[in-house]
Design a protein around this motif. Structure first.
Motif, PDB file in Angstrom:
ATOM      1  N   ILE A  51       0.740  -1.121   0.490  1.00 22.00           N
ATOM      2  CA  ILE A  51      -0.210   0.093   0.329  1.00 22.00           C
ATOM      3  C   ILE A  51       1.046   1.542  -0.207  1.00 22.00           C
ATOM      4  CG2 ILE A  51      -1.444   1.399   1.371  1.00 22.00           C
ATOM      5  CD1 ILE A  51      -3.041  -1.125   2.379  1.00 22.00           C
ATOM      6  N   GLN A  52       0.819   1.899  -1.065  1.00 19.11           N
ATOM      7  CA  GLN A  52       1.794   3.584  -1.338  1.00 19.11           C
ATOM      8  C   GLN A  52       0.628   4.230  -0.839  1.00 19.11           C
ATOM      9  OE1 GLN A  52       5.152   3.244  -2.087  1.00 19.11           O
ATOM     10  NE2 GLN A  52       5.091   0.549  -1.578  1.00 19.11           N
ATOM     11  N   LEU A  53       0.640   4.877  -0.170  1.00 13.46           N
ATOM     12  CA  LEU A  53       0.975   6.450   0.839  1.00 13.46           C
ATOM     13  C   LEU A  53       0.602   7.794  -0.182  1.00 13.46           C
ATOM     14  CD1 LEU A  53       1.287   6.213   4.141  1.00 13.46           C
ATOM     15  CD2 LEU A  53      -0.127   5.438   2.848  1.00 13.46           C
ATOM     16  N   LYS A  54      -0.355   8.192  -0.585  1.00 15.94           N
ATOM     17  CA  LYS A  54      -0.227   8.929  -1.099  1.00 15.94           C
ATOM     18  C   LYS A  54      -0.835  10.642  -0.157  1.00 15.94           C
ATOM     19  CE  LYS A  54      -3.106   7.987  -4.002  1.00 15.94           C
ATOM     20  NZ  LYS A  54      -3.749   6.256  -2.703  1.00 15.94           N
ATOM     21  N   GLU A  55      -0.213  11.705  -0.987  1.00 21.94           N
ATOM     22  CA  GLU A  55      -0.156  13.392  -0.954  1.00 21.94           C
ATOM     23  C   GLU A  55      -2.055  12.978  -0.397  1.00 21.94           C
ATOM     24  OE1 GLU A  55       0.273  17.387   0.473  1.00 21.94           O
ATOM     25  OE2 GLU A  55       1.659  15.837  -1.303  1.00 21.94           O
ATOM     26  N   GLY A  56      -2.092  13.895   0.859  1.00 19.29           N
ATOM     27  CA  GLY A  56      -3.285  13.529   1.296  1.00 19.29           C
ATOM     28  C   GLY A  56      -4.022  12.663   2.361  1.00 19.29           C
ATOM     29  N   ASP A  57      -4.060  11.434   2.258  1.00 20.77           N
ATOM     30  CA  ASP A  57      -4.347  10.300   2.407  1.00 20.77           C
ATOM     31  C   ASP A  57      -4.252  10.399   4.019  1.00 20.77           C
ATOM     32  OD1 ASP A  57      -4.217   8.846   0.464  1.00 20.77           O
ATOM     33  OD2 ASP A  57      -2.833   7.645   0.666  1.00 20.77           O
ATOM     34  N   LYS A  58      -5.523   9.820   4.234  1.00 23.85           N
ATOM     35  CA  LYS A  58      -5.735   9.377   5.803  1.00 23.85           C
ATOM     36  C   LYS A  58      -5.402   8.522   6.994  1.00 23.85           C
ATOM     37  CE  LYS A  58      -9.251  13.210   5.396  1.00 23.85           C
ATOM     38  NZ  LYS A  58     -10.584  13.207   5.222  1.00 23.85           N
TER      39      LYS A  58
END
Length: 70
Positions: A51-58
């Motif tokens: 699971i790659q996190l992205k800008e703005g993820d919560k």
């Protein structure tokens, strides 16, 4: 730097970053006992590496505590 939200607080992180790496970076206590939600969806432990996190993820770290009545 990218901004994500961890348990409601803004964190600045370098991307790419997966859930496992975030747990290590933030020194999450008892990672073997934590459940993770990404954007309000539960993330399966076996998927944390992918699971790659992205800008703005919560991201929320949740600990379920056992208990009982006497």
């Amino acid at each position: 730097m990218a901004k994500i939200y961890v348990n409601g607080d803004v964190q600045e992180v370098n991307l790419p970053l997966n859930v496992t790496e975030l747990i290590k970076q933030l020194l999450v206590e008892n990672p073997e006992m934590v459940n993770v939600q990404v954007n309000e969806e539960f993330a399966e432990r076996e998927d944390w590496e992918t699971i790659q996190l992205k800008e703005g993820d919560k991201v929320d770290f949740l600990y379920f505590m056992g208990g009982g009545a006497r």
